[in-house]
Write a protein that holds these residues in place. Structure first.
Motif, PDB file in Angstrom:
ATOM      1  N   HIS B 423       0.855  -1.184   0.000  1.00 39.08           N
ATOM      2  CA  HIS B 423       0.000   0.000   0.000  1.00 39.08           C
ATOM      3  C   HIS B 423       0.888   1.228   0.000  1.00 39.08           C
ATOM      4  O   HIS B 423       1.855   1.282   0.743  1.00 39.08           O
ATOM      5  N   GLU B 424       0.591   2.178  -0.833  1.00 39.94           N
ATOM      6  CA  GLU B 424       1.354   3.410  -0.753  1.00 39.94           C
ATOM      7  C   GLU B 424       0.440   4.591  -0.996  1.00 39.94           C
ATOM      8  O   GLU B 424      -0.538   4.509  -1.720  1.00 39.94           O
ATOM      9  N   ALA B 425       0.763   5.679  -0.345  1.00 41.92           N
ATOM     10  CA  ALA B 425      -0.051   6.864  -0.501  1.00 41.92           C
ATOM     11  C   ALA B 425       0.842   8.074  -0.432  1.00 41.92           C
ATOM     12  O   ALA B 425       1.872   8.070   0.234  1.00 41.92           O
ATOM     13  N   SER B 426       0.463   9.096  -1.142  1.00 35.06           N
ATOM     14  CA  SER B 426       1.248  10.325  -1.071  1.00 35.06           C
ATOM     15  C   SER B 426       0.322  11.522  -1.172  1.00 35.06           C
ATOM     16  O   SER B 426      -0.775  11.431  -1.701  1.00 35.06           O
ATOM     17  N   THR B 427       0.779  12.616  -0.646  1.00 35.08           N
ATOM     18  CA  THR B 427       0.040  13.871  -0.769  1.00 35.08           C
ATOM     19  C   THR B 427       1.020  14.934  -1.211  1.00 35.08           C
ATOM     20  O   THR B 427       2.131  15.017  -0.694  1.00 35.08           O
ATOM     21  N   SER B 428       0.639  15.706  -2.185  1.00 34.92           N
ATOM     22  CA  SER B 428       1.563  16.730  -2.663  1.00 34.92           C
ATOM     23  C   SER B 428       0.773  17.850  -3.321  1.00 34.92           C
ATOM     24  O   SER B 428      -0.434  17.801  -3.410  1.00 34.92           O
ATOM     25  N   LYS B 429       1.476  18.853  -3.773  1.00 34.63           N
ATOM     26  CA  LYS B 429       0.814  19.925  -4.505  1.00 34.63           C
ATOM     27  C   LYS B 429       1.346  19.920  -5.922  1.00 34.63           C
ATOM     28  O   LYS B 429       2.248  19.149  -6.257  1.00 34.63           O
ATOM     29  N   ILE B 430       0.804  20.807  -6.759  1.00 35.44           N
ATOM     30  CA  ILE B 430       1.336  20.917  -8.115  1.00 35.44           C
ATOM     31  C   ILE B 430       2.749  21.457  -8.003  1.00 35.44           C
ATOM     32  O   ILE B 430       2.990  22.493  -7.387  1.00 35.44           O
ATOM     33  N   ASN B 431       3.675  20.732  -8.558  1.00 34.10           N
ATOM     34  CA  ASN B 431       5.085  21.051  -8.408  1.00 34.10           C
ATOM     35  C   ASN B 431       5.440  22.370  -9.105  1.00 34.10           C
ATOM     36  O   ASN B 431       5.199  22.550 -10.296  1.00 34.10           O
ATOM     37  N   ALA B 432       6.016  23.283  -8.346  1.00 33.90           N
ATOM     38  CA  ALA B 432       6.335  24.613  -8.884  1.00 33.90           C
ATOM     39  C   ALA B 432       7.333  24.516 -10.035  1.00 33.90           C
ATOM     40  O   ALA B 432       7.249  25.272 -11.010  1.00 33.90           O
ATOM     41  N   GLU B 433       8.254  23.566  -9.933  1.00 32.32           N
ATOM     42  CA  GLU B 433       9.251  23.436 -10.996  1.00 32.32           C
ATOM     43  C   GLU B 433       8.635  22.958 -12.298  1.00 32.32           C
ATOM     44  O   GLU B 433       8.972  23.432 -13.373  1.00 32.32           O
ATOM     45  N   GLN B 434       7.708  21.999 -12.163  1.00 30.46           N
ATOM     46  CA  GLN B 434       7.015  21.526 -13.370  1.00 30.46           C
ATOM     47  C   GLN B 434       6.225  22.657 -14.007  1.00 30.46           C
ATOM     48  O   GLN B 434       6.211  22.821 -15.223  1.00 30.46           O
ATOM     49  N   MET B 435       5.583  23.448 -13.162  1.00 32.79           N
ATOM     50  CA  MET B 435       4.803  24.578 -13.662  1.00 32.79           C
ATOM     51  C   MET B 435       5.715  25.544 -14.410  1.00 32.79           C
ATOM     52  O   MET B 435       5.413  26.001 -15.502  1.00 32.79           O
ATOM     53  N   PHE B 436       6.853  25.835 -13.798  1.00 31.94           N
ATOM     54  CA  PHE B 436       7.789  26.779 -14.381  1.00 31.94           C
ATOM     55  C   PHE B 436       8.274  26.271 -15.742  1.00 31.94           C
ATOM     56  O   PHE B 436       8.335  27.008 -16.712  1.00 31.94           O
ATOM     57  N   TYR B 437       8.552  24.993 -15.786  1.00 29.07           N
ATOM     58  CA  TYR B 437       9.024  24.400 -17.041  1.00 29.07           C
ATOM     59  C   TYR B 437       7.983  24.574 -18.141  1.00 29.07           C
ATOM     60  O   TYR B 437       8.283  25.028 -19.240  1.00 29.07           O
TER      61      TYR B 437
END
Lengths: 437, 485
Positions: B423-437
């Motif tokens: 089982h795996e779970a993660s929580t994150s936000k929209i990555n600023a670096e990806q957005m910048f790219y």
């Protein structure tokens, strides 16, 4: 209120209460009374309560308990083996500090250890501060019961900026009791700013007597302090242990905690860490190795209320025979706790055919700029890996030993204190002699 | 009437970005009185001209429901539901009673479904998809029935099935979700109106995608549809479900039950794009969506997969589950749950492994923005008999904004030591670096967000049938418009 109406059937409760410390002391009397009222008003938890879904106390509730009358160590040979002279030992028998067995004479500068009752005599402000700042957690009925009824306890203070070299070993021994006794081990630890200390809290018993141990430990870690805290539970197979550990962590402090469970028939551990300052680091590791019909339930809560905190949590379980393990790990990230980096992993190795696991890693997140992950795995030894070892001329039992040891070792090795590691190694050996290697 | 529709349309266009299915069709309704008692249950049964055994079953369910309490454990709050202040039956009055074919169905109803993008009339029909259109409490029409009948497939409304195929309905109805199952399932069992019934005979691979479109139209009504899909040995069916409702300031209750039965070597694929009205920006109105969905893999090597895109409803309470009874059976759950404004979703799945070598996969993606609460709640249970069971679960959450929450409550219960679970779970936000790219490559803010969200949900979208997949992507884009920046 009559005895029959109490959540737990305890003989001679009123007489016992009249002798408790703090009866003359204003705040403690109110505190005990309030706790008592809360405890007596609430029924004992059943599997219908979400927090006790997988752990049934039916057997405990139906028993008639008595209170410990004597506080003396009966079996001391095994005890001597367990204790090491190099440590600062704080020994409590059935919840009462036992000066003769402890070495509290030549404490290093900056470390103050006394019994709870003694500390009360010297002025109770610090205790009051410590107690009142900690909020209750999921094991409320047991916490209230302990607060209402604890006899004595260990009170440990580390002064600001003190660096304590030797291990502080708090040993709670349950000894010389009649069957179905209930004991209330209690520990207060307060670590000042920028201080550092390693603490081991052991719960042990050697006599095959059934009893209920309702232990509560409160730890307050001030800013910039570093604390290594390990709780070991290796009690007799007849024991029921319900432990509550509440830790309060202030800004930029570091907590490296470890929870070991080997003994007892039914064990429930509640560990809650409240993050009350920025940029803290928290490690919550744990290992349980059980067999037969043992039942171990670990509930952890990490409550992050401030930004820039990191946490790492790894709990491993080795289950043999018909044993049963429960894990419930909750990480709660408040809206203001941005930049939290939290990691949680729970791994089980099922050796026993009828072993049973219920695990619930839980995330509750209210802040958006966070990195939180959790994972859980359950499995058995990989046949292909065993085959590989066998093909290298390692007999099957040895291969299984090697691999089980590998499973345990990576978590044992995270413990920094050599003294703790050595003690745990000995316990482990006793429990799983096949994993000696 | 056309005047009102025009006005509505103008309004709709303004709100197009918000919820373009929010219009209301003005049509005369045949309603049962408000409230719930045994008479109402009898009335619904009578309206549907049901046989005695069906009424008995409903009454048993109703009596059981009265003893039950509404569950309080879900991780959201909602206003109290007054079960006596709801119309339990509301059907559009048609000029001809019981239209024999789609040509006889009211113009107004056909228009409504046209506007929803579900053309029912023969010439406009999408090839390859057979639709059963449910409007409030009744099924308006089912397309492609003739063609399906050639293969021996039964695809009709539940009322029709009760009338024409009672032996099948009696055998399977309530066999997966008994009327005692939970509060909302019991309520549904007592008052269920229409829904789809689908039977795939032995060895048949259903040539068309089957689909049901649910529309709530009348005010203060509850919709209680019931769907039953039975796949005989070695058969296959893919079933789609869509749903919308008008925009209203009051909350409406939707309590559905879906039962799937897969026998030896059969496969059922069930996809949902749920887009009920979710309330306005302040959280007023919207549908309370309490759904019980469960599939039983009864036969060996059987397979059930649930794919859902949950983008609507003020509240979603839904745990599509699979009971893996047959040896080597497979259960899958793919979900995207998007919550924005004041929406709450407590959704997930249950996988109960009973048979040997059963496998289950769970992939859940939750996106939460504004003031929404999004929870994943799942259960993986390995029974002592399930030797060699295998489960993989992954639940990822994404938070957009700082007032929303993402929670995961995975329950894992293992009673067999040969099981392997991850089982795996993660929580994150929209990555600023990806957005910048992406921005630096000339994509604007919305496009970049949409691209990232698409990537986040890709594992689920690729499980959807093609048309649905396109719709789902658009739906998410529309919902998230303006929430990032």
């Amino acid at each position: 209120m009559t005895q029959q109406q109490m959540p737990l059937n305890i003989e001679g409760l009123q007489e016992y209460q009249s002798k408790l410390s703090g009866n003359s002391n204003g705040w403690l009397k109110t505190f005990r009374q309030k706790s008592f009222d809360q405890w007596s008003a609430e029924p004992m938890p059943t599997p219908k309560d979400e927090e006790w879904k997988y752990t049934s106390l039916a057997d405990v509730i139906n028993r008639r308990f008595q209170l410990a009358r004597r506080h003396q160590l009966v079996e001391d040979r095994q005890f001597e083996n367990y204790r090491s002279r190099a440590d600062i030992n704080v020994v409590l028998v059935n919840g009462v500090l036992w000066g003769e067995l402890s070495n509290l004479k030549d404490l290093p500068p900056g470390l103050k250890i006394s019994s709870f009752n003694e500390a009360l005599g010297h002025g109770s402000d610090e205790i009051r501060d410590t107690v009142s700042k900690l909020t209750p957690n999921d094991s409320k009925p047991f916490l209230w019961m302990n607060q209402a009824l604890f006899l004595d306890g260990a009170f440990i203070r580390v002064m600001p900026e003190a660096e304590i070299g030797p291990l502080v070993h708090i040993i709670h021994v349950t000894s010389g009791i009649l069957p179905d006794t209930v004991v209330f081990p209690r520990t207060f630890i307060s670590v000042g700013e920028s201080a550092s200390v390693d603490i081991l809290e052991s719960h042990i018993s050697f006599e095959p007597v059934s009893y209920l141990s309702n232990a509560v430990t409160d730890i307050r870690i001030a800013a910039n302090a570093m604390v290594g805290f390990c709780k070991t539970q290796a009690e007799a197979h007849q024991a029921v242990h319900v432990g509550t550990t509440r830790i309060w962590q202030e800004a930029a402090s570091y907590l490296d905690s470890f929870s070991f469970n080997f003994g007892g028939r039914l064990v429930r551990n509640n560990l809650s860490v409240l993050i009350k300052g920025e940029a803290t680091r928290t490690v919550m590791n744990g290992l349980y190795g059980i067999d037969g019909n043992q039942h171990v339930d670990n509930h952890t809560l990490l409550d992050i209320q401030h930004p820039n905190c990191t946490s790492y949590q790894l709990y491993k379980g080795l289950l043999n025979g018909k044993s049963r393990a429960v894990f419930n790990g909750k990480i709660y990230v408040h809206a203001q706790a941005q930049k939290t980096d939290a990691y949680q992993l729970n791994k089980h190795l099922l050796l026993g055919k009828e072993a049973r696991v219920d695990t619930k890693p839980q995330l509750e997140i209210f802040a958006d700029d966070v990195k939180c992950t959790h994972g859980a795995t359950i499995g058995q030894l990989n046949e292909e890996e065993i085959f590989y070892l066998q093909s290298r001329c390692i007999p099957r039992p040895t291969a299984i030993q090697l691999m089980s040891k590998g499973f345990i070792d990576d978590i044992i090795n995270t413990i920094k204190s050599d003294s703790i590691r050595a003690k745990l190694g000995r316990l482990l050996l006793k429990k799983f002699p096949e994993i000696k290697l | 009437m056309s005047e009102t529709i025009k006005q509505k349309e103008l309004q709709d266009n303004k709100l197009a970005g918000d919820y373009r299915y929010g219009f209301h069709t003005v049509i005369e309704e045949d309603k049962a009185p408000k409230g719930l008692n045994e008479d109402i249950v009898c009335l619904i049964s009578a309206k549907k001209k049901e046989p005695e055994w069906m009424l008995e079953w409903r009454l048993k369910a109703f009596r059981h429901w009265r003893q039950m309490q509404e569950p309080a454990w879900p991780n959201f709050e909602y206003g109290p539901i007054d079960y006596q202040d709801i119309y339990y039956y509301s059907a559009p009055k048609q000029k001809k009673e019981n239209p024999k074919n789609l040509a006889e169905v009211d113009e107004e109803l056909l228009k409504t479904f046209d506007r929803l993008g579900i053309p029912l009339t023969e010439q406009k029909r999408l090839t390859g998809v057979a639709v059963d259109a449910v409007f409030d409490s009744i099924s308006v029409g089912t397309t492609h029935q003739g063609e399906l009948a050639k293969h021996g497939i039964i695809f009709c409304s539940m009322s029709e099935a009760v009338a024409h195929h009672p032996q099948l309905v009696r055998k399977y109805l309530g066999s997966v979700v008994p009327y005692t199952d939970n509060f909302f399932a019991s309520l549904n069992s007592a008052v269920f109106s229409d829904g789809s019934f689908c039977y795939i005979p032995r060895g048949v691979r259903c040539p068309l995608e089957l689909s049901t479109y649910f529309r709530i139209n009348a005010e203060d009504t509850g919709q209680f549809e019931r769907t039953l899909i039975v796949a005989e040995d070695s058969s296959y069916v893919s079933y789609l479900e869509g749903c919308t409702a008008p925009m209203r300031d009051t909350n409406q209750l939707h309590a559905a039950v879906v039962e799937l039965v897969a026998l030896d070597n059969a496969e059922i694929k069930y996809s949902t794009v749920q887009n009920w009205y979710s309330g306005d920006k302040e959280g007023r109105g919207g549908i309370y969506n309490f759904v019980t969905k469960r599939g039983a893999c009864r036969g060996v090597n059987s397979k059930i997969s649930w794919t859902q895109v949950e983008a609507g409803s003020a509240i979603t309470w839904k745990y599509p589950s699979v009971i893996l009874q047959g040896n080597n059976s497979v259960g899958k759950f793919y979900s995207v749950a998007l919550t924005n404004n004041h929406m709450s979703a407590d959704t997930g799945t249950k996988m109960v492994h009973i048979g040997k070598n059963t496998k289950s996969t769970i992939v859940s993606k939750g996106i939460s923005s504004d003031f929404a609460h999004n929870s994943y709640r799942g259960l993986v249970k390995i029974m002592p008999t399930a030797d060699g069971a295998r489960n993989f679960s992954q639940c990822d959450s994404m938070l957009v904004g700082n007032h929303c929450s993402a929670n995961t409550f995975p329950y894992i219960e293992v009673k067999n030591n040969t099981a392997v679970l991850e089982h795996e779970a993660s929580t994150s936000k929209i990555n600023a670096e990806q957005m910048f790219y992406l921005r630096s490559r000339g994509l604007d803010l919305e496009e970049s967000v949409s691209l990232i969200i698409n990537g986040f949900c890709k594992d689920v979208f690729k499980e959807l049938p093609l048309e649905f997949s396109v719709e789902a992507v658009k739906l998410l884009e529309m919902k998230l418009e303006g929430s990032v920046g």
